[in-house]
Design a protein around this motif. Structure first.
Motif, PDB file in Angstrom:
ATOM      1  N   GLU A 109     -34.794  19.387 -16.942  1.00 33.04           N
ATOM      2  CA  GLU A 109     -34.014  20.605 -17.157  1.00 33.04           C
ATOM      3  C   GLU A 109     -32.982  20.438 -18.275  1.00 33.04           C
ATOM      4  OE1 GLU A 109     -32.675  22.585 -13.601  1.00 33.04           O
ATOM      5  OE2 GLU A 109     -34.517  22.068 -12.527  1.00 33.04           O
ATOM      6  N   LEU A 110     -33.354  19.654 -19.287  1.00 33.67           N
ATOM      7  CA  LEU A 110     -32.475  19.448 -20.438  1.00 33.67           C
ATOM      8  C   LEU A 110     -32.393  20.724 -21.272  1.00 33.67           C
ATOM      9  CD1 LEU A 110     -33.892  15.987 -21.569  1.00 33.67           C
ATOM     10  CD2 LEU A 110     -31.703  16.388 -20.423  1.00 33.67           C
ATOM     11  N   THR A 111     -31.230  20.967 -21.849  1.00 31.62           N
ATOM     12  CA  THR A 111     -31.054  22.082 -22.780  1.00 31.62           C
ATOM     13  C   THR A 111     -30.712  21.578 -24.179  1.00 31.62           C
ATOM     14  OG1 THR A 111     -28.737  22.294 -22.154  1.00 31.62           O
ATOM     15  CG2 THR A 111     -30.316  23.693 -20.977  1.00 31.62           C
ATOM     16  N   ALA A 112     -30.446  20.284 -24.284  1.00 29.54           N
ATOM     17  CA  ALA A 112     -30.134  19.653 -25.570  1.00 29.54           C
ATOM     18  C   ALA A 112     -30.664  18.219 -25.532  1.00 29.54           C
ATOM     19  CB  ALA A 112     -28.629  19.643 -25.811  1.00 29.54           C
ATOM     20  N   VAL A 113     -30.819  17.623 -26.706  1.00 28.46           N
ATOM     21  CA  VAL A 113     -31.260  16.235 -26.777  1.00 28.46           C
ATOM     22  C   VAL A 113     -30.189  15.369 -26.121  1.00 28.46           C
ATOM     23  CG1 VAL A 113     -31.843  14.327 -28.313  1.00 28.46           C
ATOM     24  CG2 VAL A 113     -32.562  16.650 -28.896  1.00 28.46           C
ATOM     25  N   PRO A 114     -30.559  14.580 -25.118  1.00 30.98           N
ATOM     26  CA  PRO A 114     -29.555  13.775 -24.427  1.00 30.98           C
ATOM     27  C   PRO A 114     -28.946  12.716 -25.343  1.00 30.98           C
ATOM     28  CG  PRO A 114     -31.743  13.335 -23.541  1.00 30.98           C
ATOM     29  CD  PRO A 114     -31.892  14.412 -24.549  1.00 30.98           C
ATOM     30  N   GLU A 115     -27.660  12.537 -25.215  1.00 33.30           N
ATOM     31  CA  GLU A 115     -26.934  11.564 -26.033  1.00 33.30           C
ATOM     32  C   GLU A 115     -27.506  10.160 -25.885  1.00 33.30           C
ATOM     33  OE1 GLU A 115     -22.460   9.814 -26.089  1.00 33.30           O
ATOM     34  OE2 GLU A 115     -22.648  11.989 -25.874  1.00 33.30           O
ATOM     35  N   ALA A 116     -27.935   9.829 -24.682  1.00 27.14           N
ATOM     36  CA  ALA A 116     -28.462   8.483 -24.417  1.00 27.14           C
ATOM     37  C   ALA A 116     -29.692   8.167 -25.263  1.00 27.14           C
ATOM     38  CB  ALA A 116     -28.831   8.348 -22.937  1.00 27.14           C
ATOM     39  N   LEU A 117     -30.419   9.180 -25.698  1.00 29.08           N
ATOM     40  CA  LEU A 117     -31.644   8.956 -26.462  1.00 29.08           C
ATOM     41  C   LEU A 117     -31.371   8.232 -27.776  1.00 29.08           C
ATOM     42  CD1 LEU A 117     -34.666   9.525 -26.191  1.00 29.08           C
ATOM     43  CD2 LEU A 117     -34.296  11.665 -27.400  1.00 29.08           C
ATOM     44  N   SER A 118     -30.252   8.537 -28.408  1.00 26.46           N
ATOM     45  CA  SER A 118     -29.930   7.887 -29.686  1.00 26.46           C
ATOM     46  C   SER A 118     -28.866   6.808 -29.556  1.00 26.46           C
ATOM     47  CB  SER A 118     -29.474   8.933 -30.702  1.00 26.46           C
ATOM     48  OG  SER A 118     -28.312   9.592 -30.246  1.00 26.46           O
ATOM     49  N   SER A 119     -28.228   6.696 -28.411  1.00 24.33           N
ATOM     50  CA  SER A 119     -27.151   5.724 -28.253  1.00 24.33           C
ATOM     51  C   SER A 119     -27.630   4.277 -28.289  1.00 24.33           C
ATOM     52  CB  SER A 119     -26.415   5.954 -26.927  1.00 24.33           C
ATOM     53  OG  SER A 119     -25.773   7.196 -26.954  1.00 24.33           O
ATOM     54  N   TYR A 120     -28.811   4.034 -27.753  1.00 24.01           N
ATOM     55  CA  TYR A 120     -29.281   2.655 -27.613  1.00 24.01           C
ATOM     56  C   TYR A 120     -30.444   2.297 -28.525  1.00 24.01           C
ATOM     57  CZ  TYR A 120     -26.738   3.438 -23.269  1.00 24.01           C
ATOM     58  OH  TYR A 120     -25.788   3.769 -22.360  1.00 24.01           O
ATOM     59  N   HIS A 121     -31.154   3.302 -28.987  1.00 25.62           N
ATOM     60  CA  HIS A 121     -32.432   3.030 -29.643  1.00 25.62           C
ATOM     61  C   HIS A 121     -32.784   4.219 -30.513  1.00 25.62           C
ATOM     62  CE1 HIS A 121     -36.367   1.220 -29.940  1.00 25.62           C
ATOM     63  NE2 HIS A 121     -36.979   2.159 -29.255  1.00 25.62           N
ATOM     64  N   THR A 122     -33.150   3.980 -31.757  1.00 25.02           N
ATOM     65  CA  THR A 122     -33.544   5.098 -32.621  1.00 25.02           C
ATOM     66  C   THR A 122     -34.968   4.946 -33.143  1.00 25.02           C
ATOM     67  OG1 THR A 122     -32.579   4.021 -34.561  1.00 25.02           O
ATOM     68  CG2 THR A 122     -31.189   5.604 -33.361  1.00 25.02           C
ATOM     69  N   ASN A 123     -35.702   3.986 -32.622  1.00 25.11           N
ATOM     70  CA  ASN A 123     -37.061   3.732 -33.112  1.00 25.11           C
ATOM     71  C   ASN A 123     -38.136   4.371 -32.251  1.00 25.11           C
ATOM     72  OD1 ASN A 123     -36.086   2.159 -35.268  1.00 25.11           O
ATOM     73  ND2 ASN A 123     -35.873   0.408 -33.911  1.00 25.11           N
ATOM     74  N   TRP A 124     -37.826   5.481 -31.607  1.00 23.93           N
ATOM     75  CA  TRP A 124     -38.827   6.152 -30.781  1.00 23.93           C
ATOM     76  C   TRP A 124     -39.965   6.659 -31.647  1.00 23.93           C
ATOM     77  CZ3 TRP A 124     -37.875   4.853 -26.075  1.00 23.93           C
ATOM     78  CH2 TRP A 124     -36.572   4.759 -25.592  1.00 23.93           C
ATOM     79  N   VAL A 125     -41.190   6.460 -31.189  1.00 23.11           N
ATOM     80  CA  VAL A 125     -42.376   6.943 -31.880  1.00 23.11           C
ATOM     81  C   VAL A 125     -42.929   8.173 -31.162  1.00 23.11           C
ATOM     82  CG1 VAL A 125     -44.759   6.352 -32.511  1.00 23.11           C
ATOM     83  CG2 VAL A 125     -42.948   4.677 -32.809  1.00 23.11           C
ATOM     84  N   ASN A 126     -42.735   8.238 -29.842  1.00 16.53           N
ATOM     85  CA  ASN A 126     -43.246   9.336 -29.032  1.00 16.53           C
ATOM     86  C   ASN A 126     -42.148   9.755 -28.054  1.00 16.53           C
ATOM     87  OD1 ASN A 126     -44.491  10.880 -26.966  1.00 16.53           O
ATOM     88  ND2 ASN A 126     -46.442   9.846 -27.275  1.00 16.53           N
ATOM     89  N   ILE A 127     -41.724  11.007 -28.152  1.00 14.98           N
ATOM     90  CA  ILE A 127     -40.718  11.550 -27.236  1.00 14.98           C
ATOM     91  C   ILE A 127     -41.322  12.749 -26.525  1.00 14.98           C
ATOM     92  CG2 ILE A 127     -38.452  12.646 -27.008  1.00 14.98           C
ATOM     93  CD1 ILE A 127     -37.576  11.130 -29.532  1.00 14.98           C
ATOM     94  N   ASP A 128     -41.327  12.705 -25.193  1.00 15.20           N
ATOM     95  CA  ASP A 128     -41.829  13.824 -24.391  1.00 15.20           C
ATOM     96  C   ASP A 128     -40.638  14.500 -23.720  1.00 15.20           C
ATOM     97  OD1 ASP A 128     -42.960  15.594 -22.597  1.00 15.20           O
ATOM     98  OD2 ASP A 128     -44.439  14.175 -21.831  1.00 15.20           O
ATOM     99  N   MET A 129     -40.319  15.699 -24.184  1.00 14.14           N
ATOM    100  CA  MET A 129     -39.260  16.501 -23.565  1.00 14.14           C
ATOM    101  C   MET A 129     -39.837  17.827 -23.095  1.00 14.14           C
ATOM    102  SD  MET A 129     -35.752  15.669 -25.664  1.00 14.14           S
ATOM    103  CE  MET A 129     -36.339  16.161 -27.268  1.00 14.14           C
ATOM    104  N   GLY A 130     -41.079  17.766 -22.601  1.00 14.13           N
ATOM    105  CA  GLY A 130     -41.723  18.954 -22.072  1.00 14.13           C
ATOM    106  C   GLY A 130     -41.101  19.382 -20.754  1.00 14.13           C
TER     107      GLY A 130
END
Length: 192
Positions: A109-130
């Protein structure tokens, strides 16, 4: 999509080559398939009709309007933003500890990109926010992920796409199950 204690039907996705669809409103059917690497239950087809921004198409005759009515389902109570962020942070931590560059943040039930997503790691290749509650593609919050190749925004409430995507490595953008009414021409300028 499946949630604990509940079962939602995941209808699937279809790969649609935009350059093969005429922009005259004519309909084409595509068979739905499951997501790669997921155990989705998939059934059915999707009908796609695209229009050029300049094309005017009359509404369908009354006999064709509202052909399929969606069944009403009781909505589960909404999570608050703080709870959604907490769950996202835990999933990010779990993914990092597992050494993966893929993250599944669906159904939070996210309405924005969670802060934690970029706080620890920025090398994501696949992000599922469905299956969250995005009304727009959160391109600003994702632009830090320059290596992002697949972005899942299936089953949100997105009605339009931004004119500019600042995701240079993006190859696949999943948007089925949204309320898209417009796709900008700039989407064809994506490199991949």
């Amino acid at each position: 999509k499946q949630q604990q204690g509940q079962q939602d039907v995941f209808l699937g996705l279809a790969t649609v080559e935009l350059d093969t669809i005429p922009l005259d409103g004519s309909q084409q059917w595509f068979t739905l398939v499951g997501r790669r690497g997921k155990n989705d239950v998939v059934s059915g087809e999707i009908c796609v009709a695209c229009l050029s921004v300049d094309t005017q198409v009359p509404p369908p005759p009354p006999s064709q309007q509202g052909g399929h009515k969606a069944k009403a389902h009781a909505q589960p109570p909404s999570k608050n933003t703080k709870q959604a962020e907490k769950e996202a942070k835990q999933k990010v931590t779990d993914a990092i500890n597992a050494g993966t560059n893929e993250i599944d943040l669906s159904g939070l039930e996210l309405t924005a990109v969670p802060e934690a997503l970029s706080s620890y790691h920025t090398n994501w290749v696949n992000i599922d926010m469905g299956f969250n509650k995005f009304h727009t593609v959160p391109s600003d919050g994702l632009s830090i992920f320059v290596g992002l190749e697949e972005l899942w925004l299936t089953g949100n409430q997105i009605s339009s796409l931004p004119d500019i995507f600042n995701l240079p490595s993006l190859r696949v953008l999943y948007l089925n199950g949204n309320q898209l009414t417009f796709i900008p021409d700039s989407i064809t300028s994506l490199v991949n």
